[in-house]
Design an enzyme around this catalytic site. Structure first.
Site, PDB file in Angstrom:
ATOM      1  N   CYS A 138       0.834  -1.204   0.000  1.00 50.73           N
ATOM      2  CA  CYS A 138       0.000   0.000   0.000  1.00 50.73           C
ATOM      3  C   CYS A 138       0.869   1.255   0.000  1.00 50.73           C
ATOM      4  O   CYS A 138       1.688   1.452   0.909  1.00 50.73           O
ATOM      5  CB  CYS A 138      -0.920   0.010   1.217  1.00 50.73           C
ATOM      6  SG  CYS A 138      -1.963   1.485   1.302  1.00 50.73           S
ATOM      7  N   LYS A 179       1.593  -9.389  -0.593  1.00 45.91           N
ATOM      8  CA  LYS A 179       1.465  -8.487  -1.732  1.00 45.91           C
ATOM      9  C   LYS A 179       2.496  -7.378  -1.589  1.00 45.91           C
ATOM     10  O   LYS A 179       2.562  -6.721  -0.552  1.00 45.91           O
ATOM     11  CB  LYS A 179       0.060  -7.891  -1.822  1.00 45.91           C
ATOM     12  CG  LYS A 179      -0.184  -7.104  -3.110  1.00 45.91           C
ATOM     13  CD  LYS A 179      -1.649  -6.679  -3.230  1.00 45.91           C
ATOM     14  CE  LYS A 179      -1.951  -6.120  -4.620  1.00 45.91           C
ATOM     15  NZ  LYS A 179      -1.225  -4.861  -4.908  1.00 45.91           N
ATOM     16  N   ASN A 218       0.599  -8.099 -11.184  1.00 42.67           N
ATOM     17  CA  ASN A 218      -0.388  -7.036 -10.999  1.00 42.67           C
ATOM     18  C   ASN A 218       0.149  -5.711 -11.559  1.00 42.67           C
ATOM     19  O   ASN A 218       1.340  -5.441 -11.478  1.00 42.67           O
ATOM     20  CB  ASN A 218      -0.696  -6.910  -9.499  1.00 42.67           C
ATOM     21  CG  ASN A 218      -1.583  -5.731  -9.157  1.00 42.67           C
ATOM     22  OD1 ASN A 218      -1.274  -4.959  -8.265  1.00 42.67           O
ATOM     23  ND2 ASN A 218      -2.693  -5.591  -9.850  1.00 42.67           N
ATOM     24  N   GLY A 219      -0.761  -4.916 -12.122  1.00 48.70           N
ATOM     25  CA  GLY A 219      -0.391  -3.582 -12.580  1.00 48.70           C
ATOM     26  C   GLY A 219      -0.622  -3.357 -14.063  1.00 48.70           C
ATOM     27  O   GLY A 219      -0.117  -4.118 -14.897  1.00 48.70           O
TER      28      GLY A 219
END
Length: 316
Positions: free
Chosen positions: A98, A139, A200-201
């Site tokens: 995050c 993550k 991811n992304g």
């Protein structure tokens, strides 16, 4: 191919998971993070963010839901992982990615990317605390400032015994800038590790997913922001479906309205539906028109009434 619906703090709540897993064949979801500081949280904290715990840790359509924890104290993270396990969580996901400033200032999320040894301790503590039948995943981003930091971070997580790792292919400094995406680093990581990886992304459609797979060699993908821009993105990426037509999106907004009224009696609905329309208008011109029409309303009833009238007008 696996496609996972990722977490988005303050956006992807359980009602949105309910809606999006009804219309997409997602293999898994991850909750918004449960913030762990220096105590064992009460059960209500877990049920608030993951009411699916009461139905076998699955959405009504049967998609498994992993509960995400965010924190930096290995012992308290482990204690709360055990509590999540006792409540029936399908899996435990640990947030080290995050980029929010408020989270990072409190040494949470991506801030830990600067401390691979602490990441190792948190993952190892949680992995040892819960039964081996409960997956523990992590993550991350590629690093805090440099993508070359990723190798030490991934090594720390793998040695800690994590079952899987999701890699957002940007650094914390890279934010969400498209030009900062570095899928090739995930491919380099794959060559050096045996831990299963989710990429991811910047996956906004079928071709993006195929390009990511070709670049990384990984066929497990996570979508996040794009799932709000295009509601059926999961099936677009997985099955090359066409983008959902705007009229169907309007029907979905009304379905979401029903879920929100049922779930929280409409208390948060005005802000939530406006927030979703902000995402939708990046792909649908009609969403901008609808947003402008309802943004002045602060109560749920007139918003729902206006969307119904808008739908009727479009049908003429």
């Amino acid at each position: 191919m696996r496609v996972i619906l990722g977490p988005m703090e303050g956006v992807l709540d359980h009602l949105m998971r309910e809606l999006l897993t009804e219309i997409n064949d997602y293999d898994q979801c991850v909750t918004e993070f449960v913030r762990v500081v220096d105590q064992l949280l009460p059960e209500k904290s877990f049920f608030k963010l993951c009411p699916e715990l009461k139905q076998g840790s699955k959405t009504r359509s049967g998609t498994p839901v992993y509960l995400q924890l965010l924190g930096q104290d290995p012992d308290w993270m482990a204690e709360n992982a055990v509590r999540a396990e006792s409540l029936g969580a399908a899996g435990i996901d640990l947030n080290f990615g995050c980029p929010a400033k408020t989270v990072n200032r409190n040494k949470g999320g991506a801030a830990l990317l600067q401390h691979p040894e602490l990441i190792h301790q948190v993952v190892a503590s949680c992995r040892k605390a819960v039964d081996n039948s409960v997956p523990v995943s992590a993550k991350i981003r590629l690093g805090w400032e440099s993508p070359d930091e990723c190798f030490e971070i991934v090594d720390a997580i793998e040695k800690a015994g994590a079952d899987e790792i999701t890699i957002h292919a940007r650094t914390k400094f890279g934010g969400y800038k498209a030009e900062e995406i570095k899928w090739e680093y995930i491919g380099k990581i794959k060559e050096r590790t045996s831990i299963p990886i989710i990429a991811n992304g910047e996956i906004w459609g079928y071709q993006d997913g195929q390009n990511c797979i070709e670049t990384t060699g990984i066929d497990s993908l996570m979508v996040c922001r794009g799932a709000f821009n295009i509601p059926n993105l999961g099936n677009m990426v997985k099955y090359n479906h066409q983008r959902m037509p705007w009229n169907d999106v309007v029907d979905l907004l009304l379905r979401y309205s029903e879920l929100e009224m049922e779930g929280d009696k409409g208390l948060y609905y005005p802000n939530r539906v406006k927030q979703w329309l902000v995402y939708l208008r990046k792909e649908y011109t009609g969403a901008d028109e609808l947003f402008r029409a309802i943004r002045k309303f602060k109560k749920a009833a007139p918003i729902v009434e206006h969307i119904e009238e808008y739908k009727a007008a479009c049908a003429k």
